[in-house]
Design an enzyme around this catalytic site. Sequence first.
Site, PDB file in Angstrom:
ATOM      1  N   GLU A 194      -7.509  -1.073  16.559  1.00  0.00           N
ATOM      2  CA  GLU A 194      -6.694  -0.046  15.933  1.00  0.00           C
ATOM      3  C   GLU A 194      -6.152   0.964  16.926  1.00  0.00           C
ATOM      4  O   GLU A 194      -5.211   1.703  16.618  1.00  0.00           O
ATOM      5  CB  GLU A 194      -7.497   0.681  14.840  1.00  0.00           C
ATOM      6  CG  GLU A 194      -6.656   1.519  13.908  1.00  0.00           C
ATOM      7  CD  GLU A 194      -7.445   2.121  12.767  1.00  0.00           C
ATOM      8  OE1 GLU A 194      -6.924   3.035  12.099  1.00  0.00           O
ATOM      9  OE2 GLU A 194      -8.594   1.684  12.524  1.00  0.00           O
ATOM     10  N   ARG A 203       0.806  -1.220   0.000  1.00  0.00           N
ATOM     11  CA  ARG A 203       0.000   0.000   0.000  1.00  0.00           C
ATOM     12  C   ARG A 203       0.838   1.268   0.000  1.00  0.00           C
ATOM     13  O   ARG A 203       0.490   2.247  -0.659  1.00  0.00           O
ATOM     14  CB  ARG A 203      -0.947  -0.027   1.210  1.00  0.00           C
ATOM     15  CG  ARG A 203      -2.067  -1.032   1.015  1.00  0.00           C
ATOM     16  CD  ARG A 203      -2.972  -1.117   2.220  1.00  0.00           C
ATOM     17  NE  ARG A 203      -4.124  -1.967   1.902  1.00  0.00           N
ATOM     18  CZ  ARG A 203      -5.082  -2.258   2.758  1.00  0.00           C
ATOM     19  NH1 ARG A 203      -5.044  -1.791   3.994  1.00  0.00           N
ATOM     20  NH2 ARG A 203      -6.083  -3.031   2.401  1.00  0.00           N
TER      21      ARG A 203
END
Length: 562
Positions: free
Chosen positions: A374, A286
Amino acid sequence: MPDLSTDVLIVGAGGAGMYAAIAAAREGASVLLLDKSQVGRGGATIMAQMTVAVALGEQEADSVQLHYQDTLNAGRGLCNQALAYLLCEDGPKRIREMAQWGTRWAREDGHIKQEMAPGHSVKRCCYVDFLNTGPAVAATLRRKVSETAAIRRISNLAVVEILTGEGRAMGAVAIDLAAGRWLVIEAKAVILAAGGLTKLYERNSASANMGGEAYALALWAGAELIDMEFVQFFPIGHLAPRLVGMDPIMWDPFRYKLGGKLLNGRFEEFIDRYGSTDFGKYNATRDVAAYAILKEVEAGRGTPHGGAYLDFRHVAEADLRGAFGPVIDRLLTNGIDLTKTAVEVGPMAHYHMGGIRVDAGMETRIAGLYAAGEAVGGANGANRLSGNAITEAFVFGERAGASAALGVKQINSHWHEGAAQAALERLRGSACSDDAGAPTPIALQNELQKLMWENAGPFRRGEKLSAALARIERMHQQLPSLKVGAAQRYNLDLQDWFELRAMLTTAAAIVTCALARTESRGAHQREDFPAPDDSFLKNQVVALDNGALRTSWIAPVRLPGG
């Protein structure tokens, strides 16, 4: 006396928070599960239409060790190896447990089906068919939570401060957004599962409530953050044509299953110019793909909306429908016919590798304060491997819930009425300006988003970061004078004010750490320091010292032989 009392308080009820609640309850703890939106229907998990990376090895030979090595490779030398290994080791257990609870993972020949994804050595990523992974796993967890008597759920409750006493978490202060009243909550342990920070950026894929509150709450409570400079910019977020009611990062599964050509504005393939390969196979990680797209735009070879083309015109309609069924019709209602139209895609803030510094039990340096999902920093290093996010939510959620529940069995309440009351009075008076000419909190939120995208986004320079930090400090100084309406119930100004307070703290942490890392590594790209520098093969830790952010450097956590 506190308004509510529990063994384990969980702040945030997405995938990580719900899994933490289930794990804490099955260890015998009473649990209070809170969310500032709807329990089980907010946050990032329910939005995720993509895949989950786990070494099941049912279709193709795989191992925990191989998944772990791919995770370390993506992390560019900065992963906390203990957390990364936990992620890979426990991932298969959580996926199979979710299957037992009713999640219908896509199957083939009697096995859970898996696909290839960028950065992986083998086909490893499982999913629920027709871009339904996030909604499906959220529904499974909601059912399991609702069946568990020890879990009390409350929606529309925004936690604005963690209460501590004698170096230990003892509860929280929250606002009931619907009733317009303050609540004080007693807890023997607190788990921060309020997600990431990508709402800080103007171009983002985030849920509207992902404003970095977990990180700010941890800092204010005395915990540390780690790797805050590493924000992941998803490379192929949807830009155009207009897409209604669908996730802007939906294109990843299309590429997993069908390939797809990533082309610049001249309809040329280009990833090979930036040290990787692609050519319809989707191999580039990414960070590389995001960098390549923006560099093509910078060179004048971008698409009209500032990105690249994603082209499936070489794929037959029958193959598109076979892979994505009703999704193809939903695209057609948006005027998108993939057999005729290339869509425009580009980088957008998507995920945060950094977060709250924890040990292998998900506990911070503040006793009784844990993190999950997260909100946790360190496992992913400088760049997250595709598919590891939901795995992280499940694994770290389960570990945090179990650890917190076992911890509270050994302690009595540390409740301190005077400290709680003092915090409540201070917070009540912090947002009360009625100056008609003052800017509103939402106006500053919008300005902050633009500032972060332009000055601390995918490409960074020292002078822009310094300018951003100076403006963030001025915004901090404006907080007491912002216009906040006097309404008691559904006071969105008040909600926006406390969100802005957290957003500014978290934004300052990102920019401070980005300034200090004078190299380019993974998702952190400094145009004034374009090469990696091995003297920075270390993690950056940030904490509050008398109200000011202070950074320090530590060696990455290594496992024996790592």
